[in-house]
Design an enzyme around this catalytic site. Structure first.
Site, PDB file in Angstrom:
ATOM      1  N   TYR A   6       0.794  -1.235   0.000  1.00  0.00           N
ATOM      2  CA  TYR A   6       0.000   0.000   0.000  1.00  0.00           C
ATOM      3  C   TYR A   6       0.827   1.286   0.000  1.00  0.00           C
ATOM      4  CZ  TYR A   6      -3.674  -3.367   1.029  1.00  0.00           C
ATOM      5  OH  TYR A   6      -4.534  -4.433   0.960  1.00  0.00           O
TER       6      TYR A   6
ATOM      7  N   HIS B  76      -8.780   1.318  -5.875  1.00  0.00           N
ATOM      8  CA  HIS B  76      -7.997   0.364  -5.080  1.00  0.00           C
ATOM      9  C   HIS B  76      -6.527   0.665  -5.313  1.00  0.00           C
ATOM     10  CE1 HIS B  76     -11.438  -1.900  -3.882  1.00  0.00           C
ATOM     11  NE2 HIS B  76     -11.869  -1.836  -5.126  1.00  0.00           N
TER      12      HIS B  76
HETATM   13  C1  DQA Z   1      -7.727  -2.384  -1.142  1.00  0.00           C
HETATM   14  C2  DQA Z   1      -7.801  -3.839  -1.600  1.00  0.00           C
HETATM   15  C3  DQA Z   1      -8.670  -4.651  -0.673  1.00  0.00           C
HETATM   16  O1  DQA Z   1      -8.735  -6.009  -1.101  1.00  0.00           O
HETATM   17  C4  DQA Z   1      -8.124  -4.623   0.736  1.00  0.00           C
HETATM   18  O2  DQA Z   1      -8.995  -5.310   1.616  1.00  0.00           O
HETATM   19  C5  DQA Z   1      -7.841  -3.253   1.223  1.00  0.00           C
HETATM   20  C6  DQA Z   1      -7.291  -2.262   0.307  1.00  0.00           C
HETATM   21  C7  DQA Z   1      -6.726  -1.561  -1.983  1.00  0.00           C
HETATM   22  O3  DQA Z   1      -6.797  -0.350  -1.907  1.00  0.00           O
HETATM   23  O4  DQA Z   1      -5.874  -2.130  -2.673  1.00  0.00           O
HETATM   24  O5  DQA Z   1      -7.975  -2.965   2.414  1.00  0.00           O
HETATM   25  O6  DQA Z   1      -9.016  -1.801  -1.307  1.00  0.00           O
END
Ligand code: DQA
Length: 140
Positions: free
Chosen positions: A22, A97
């Site tokens: 992330y 995402h």
């Molecule tokens: C997310 C992807 C999701 O699967 C995960 O549960 C997240 C972050 C992303 O930003 O890549 O918490 O939404």
């Protein structure tokens, strides 16, 4: 114009949560970037993060924003109540995402939100939020 930015569960820990997936930008930094870019684009940006779907649903139903950007986090994959709230929102909703959900565990490959979103930006890191903001302003 006003854009509501919603972030779901565990995104309050951006910057330290699995940074290899992330990134290292904190939520506070991301929100500041969006507010600053919003100012340049002539739009107000309101930000809400919660680990509870009910708060995100309340924010969507109460806001006077013209458009919304949402990273529903894990709620993406199982929350019918959030999907209904997104569908009920009057303006366009852009799904973001940070990671590429199609390149990860199989349970992440299905989004309940995508079918009710105007569009989805997936796997481009936090740049996705800035691109979604530009798309929202462009479409106004
Ligand atoms: C997310 C992807 C999701 O699967 C995960 O549960 C997240 C972050 C992303 O930003 O890549 O918490 O939404």
């Amino acid at each position: 114009m006003k854009v509501l930015v919603l972030n779901g569960p565990s995104l309050g820990r951006l910057g330290t949560r699995q940074p290899e997936i992330y990134g290292r930008t904190t939520l506070a930094e991301l929100e500041e970037m969006l507010r600053a870019r919003g100012k340049e684009l002539g739009c107000e940006v309101e930000c809400v993060q919660s680990d509870d779907a009910a708060d995100l649903i309340a924010a969507l139903s109460k806001t006077d924003a013209d458009a919304a950007i949402i990273n529903p986090a894990a709620l993406t994959h199982y929350s019918y109540e959030l999907r209904d709230a997104v569908a009920a929102f009057a303006g366009p909703v852009y799904e973001v995402h940070i990671s590429n959900i199609y390149a990860r565990e199989p349970y992440r490959r299905h989004s309940l939100i995508s079918p009710v979103a105007r569009g989805s930006i997936i796997g481009l890191g936090i740049t996705g939020y800035l691109l979604a903001l530009e798309a929202a302003v462009e479409a106004r």
